[in-house]
Motif scaffolding. Structure first.
Motif, PDB file in Angstrom:
ATOM      1  N   GLU A 151      53.543  52.738  75.130  1.00 31.45           N
ATOM      2  CA  GLU A 151      52.156  53.180  75.285  1.00 31.45           C
ATOM      3  C   GLU A 151      52.005  54.594  74.748  1.00 31.45           C
ATOM      4  O   GLU A 151      53.001  55.269  74.452  1.00 31.45           O
ATOM      5  CB  GLU A 151      51.726  53.110  76.748  1.00 31.45           C
ATOM      6  N   ALA A 152      50.761  55.074  74.640  1.00 30.65           N
ATOM      7  CA  ALA A 152      50.481  56.318  73.924  1.00 30.65           C
ATOM      8  C   ALA A 152      50.371  57.549  74.808  1.00 30.65           C
ATOM      9  O   ALA A 152      50.458  58.672  74.315  1.00 30.65           O
ATOM     10  CB  ALA A 152      49.183  56.158  73.119  1.00 30.65           C
ATOM     11  N   HIS A 153      50.158  57.372  76.107  1.00 24.73           N
ATOM     12  CA  HIS A 153      49.793  58.514  76.962  1.00 24.73           C
ATOM     13  C   HIS A 153      50.784  59.677  76.871  1.00 24.73           C
ATOM     14  O   HIS A 153      50.382  60.845  76.801  1.00 24.73           O
ATOM     15  CB  HIS A 153      49.670  58.066  78.417  1.00 24.73           C
ATOM     16  N   ASN A 154      52.079  59.399  76.863  1.00 26.22           N
ATOM     17  CA  ASN A 154      53.056  60.488  76.851  1.00 26.22           C
ATOM     18  C   ASN A 154      53.111  61.237  75.527  1.00 26.22           C
ATOM     19  O   ASN A 154      53.721  62.304  75.433  1.00 26.22           O
ATOM     20  CB  ASN A 154      54.457  59.950  77.198  1.00 26.22           C
ATOM     21  N   LEU A 174      47.791  54.424  65.356  1.00 29.09           N
ATOM     22  CA  LEU A 174      46.372  54.438  65.722  1.00 29.09           C
ATOM     23  C   LEU A 174      46.176  54.741  67.210  1.00 29.09           C
ATOM     24  O   LEU A 174      45.312  55.548  67.584  1.00 29.09           O
ATOM     25  CB  LEU A 174      45.729  53.096  65.377  1.00 29.09           C
ATOM     26  N   GLU A 175      46.987  54.125  68.045  1.00 30.99           N
ATOM     27  CA  GLU A 175      46.811  54.317  69.486  1.00 30.99           C
ATOM     28  C   GLU A 175      47.183  55.741  69.905  1.00 30.99           C
ATOM     29  O   GLU A 175      46.483  56.358  70.712  1.00 30.99           O
ATOM     30  CB  GLU A 175      47.645  53.295  70.260  1.00 30.99           C
ATOM     31  N   ILE A 176      48.272  56.263  69.349  1.00 30.40           N
ATOM     32  CA  ILE A 176      48.670  57.640  69.679  1.00 30.40           C
ATOM     33  C   ILE A 176      47.599  58.620  69.212  1.00 30.40           C
ATOM     34  O   ILE A 176      47.237  59.566  69.928  1.00 30.40           O
ATOM     35  CB  ILE A 176      50.030  57.968  69.047  1.00 30.40           C
ATOM     36  N   TRP A 177      47.056  58.412  68.020  1.00 26.77           N
ATOM     37  CA  TRP A 177      45.988  59.293  67.521  1.00 26.77           C
ATOM     38  C   TRP A 177      44.762  59.228  68.426  1.00 26.77           C
ATOM     39  O   TRP A 177      44.177  60.259  68.770  1.00 26.77           O
ATOM     40  CB  TRP A 177      45.622  58.891  66.088  1.00 26.77           C
ATOM     41  N   ARG A 178      44.403  58.033  68.854  1.00 27.31           N
ATOM     42  CA  ARG A 178      43.215  57.886  69.700  1.00 27.31           C
ATOM     43  C   ARG A 178      43.432  58.475  71.099  1.00 27.31           C
ATOM     44  O   ARG A 178      42.464  58.781  71.795  1.00 27.31           O
ATOM     45  CB  ARG A 178      42.807  56.416  69.795  1.00 27.31           C
ATOM     46  N   GLY A 180      44.957  61.311  71.504  1.00 26.77           N
ATOM     47  CA  GLY A 180      45.057  62.758  71.348  1.00 26.77           C
ATOM     48  C   GLY A 180      46.344  63.265  70.743  1.00 26.77           C
ATOM     49  O   GLY A 180      46.606  64.481  70.772  1.00 26.77           O
ATOM     50  N   GLY A 181      47.138  62.395  70.162  1.00 33.19           N
ATOM     51  CA  GLY A 181      48.350  62.848  69.496  1.00 33.19           C
ATOM     52  C   GLY A 181      48.082  63.279  68.066  1.00 33.19           C
ATOM     53  O   GLY A 181      47.137  62.812  67.422  1.00 33.19           O
TER      54      GLY A 181
END
Length: 326
Positions: A151-154, A174-178, A180-181
């Motif tokens: 998942e992207a949260h971390n 895409l998910e990490i960018w969305r 806030g990465g």
């Protein structure tokens, strides 16, 4: 003897489950051995993953898979296969690792982390998700590097390099960018992979073109340090500040396990196991292969929807052998 079976199946993924269903329909004494959770590979997929296939193409044994979406997601697939197993009361042993297979005359002796089994026939359906393809650069063993994405949260507010341009790499970027990465993709090829899901590919291309996600094509990582990553590009070498590397460069079957089981592999670099496509029987009589493992290095050639037939081919061949000995 309590641990003696007509058929022993290694791997409780969708294809292994399908093999178990075929055995149960024929009244055979069978067992499925799985080293992890039920459908372990699917369980380890990213939490928000959506399949390329529609639900009906993921069905096994004509058991309906009802999805709320045009393409089912990971949680729906886990629920479906779990229901298939529990509703049919399939005999599956989880968190038990097969260590060794040896054929003695007409019987296979299968040694696991817990006990020993005897079986007339063995089906290997272990998939390919456990062994990542390494990029083989200094620093790949650092804690900041992972070959799996959940998942992207971390990764929020972090500088993240995503290696590769496959479906998994694109989804992660895409998910990490969305979330806030700060995402940079490093891609060996000239562009985003053609096999990327058709509804996702335009999204990642647009994000790259607008500069939201940086991408270096025809490029590769040469070194990973605690705070930086060095990459080689067509315009020269670069050093980028970096917090995490998500190297989703693919996975491989456990070829050592196949070799230890005396299954022959092709010597052309593809490591295709030796098997009869009409029966799925390997070069070892009574030892069968099913699912993605049949593809060797070419793991993109087999997936659930086109390898569902393997279970029936195997069962029909075993059935024909049983009838010929009666």
């Amino acid at each position: 003897m309590r641990n003696t079976f007509d058929v022993l199946i290694i791997g409780a993924g969708p294809i292994g489950i399908n093999c178990a269903l075929e055995c149960k329909k024929r009244g055979w004494n069978y067992v499925v051995i799985e080293k992890g959770a039920l459908t372990n590979s699917l369980f380890n997929y990213p939490k928000n993953m959506t399949f390329f296939s529609t639900s009906e193409k993921l069905e096994i044994d004509e058991i309906p898979f009802i999805s709320n979406n045009p393409k089912p997601n990971r949680d729906e697939a886990l629920e479906y296969y779990r229901r298939v197993v529990t509703s049919n009361k399939l005999n599956i042993h989880l968190y038990e690792t097969v260590k060794h297979i040896e054929k003695e005359k007409e019987i296979f002796k299968v040694t696991t982390s817990k006990t020993e089994y005897l079986a007339k026939k063995v089906i290997i359906s272990t998939g390919f998700y456990d062994i990542p393809k390494l990029i083989n650069v200094p620093g790949e063993d650092l804690p900041k590097v992972t070959h799996y994405y959940k998942e992207a949260h971390n990764y929020s507010l972090q500088k993240v390099i995503v290696v590769g341009a496959s479906n998994s790499s694109v989804d992660a970027a895409l998910e990490i960018w969305r979330k806030g990465g700060d995402v940079t993709m490093v891609v060996r090829g000239e562009t985003i992979g053609e096999r990327v899901k058709y509804w996702v590919r335009p999204d990642i291309i647009n994000r790259i073109n607008e500069g939201s996600i940086k991408a270096y094509f025809n490029s590769e990582i040469t070194k990973i340090d605690s705070e930086t990553v060095e990459i080689k590009t067509p315009k020269g070498n670069l050093t980028l500040e970096n917090d995490y590397v998500v190297a989703l460069t693919g996975y491989l079957p456990d070829f050592n396990f196949l070799k230890q089981s005396h299954i022959a592999l092709s010597d052309d670099g593809r490591n295709i196991p030796n098997y009869n496509p009409e029966t799925m029987e390997s070069n070892i009589e009574g030892l069968y292969l099913a699912g993605v493992i049949c593809g060797g290095n070419e793991t993109h050639k087999w997936f659930i929807e086109n390898s569902r037939i393997h279970a029936k081919l195997i069962a029909e061949h075993i059935e024909s052998l049983n009838e010929s000995t009666e």
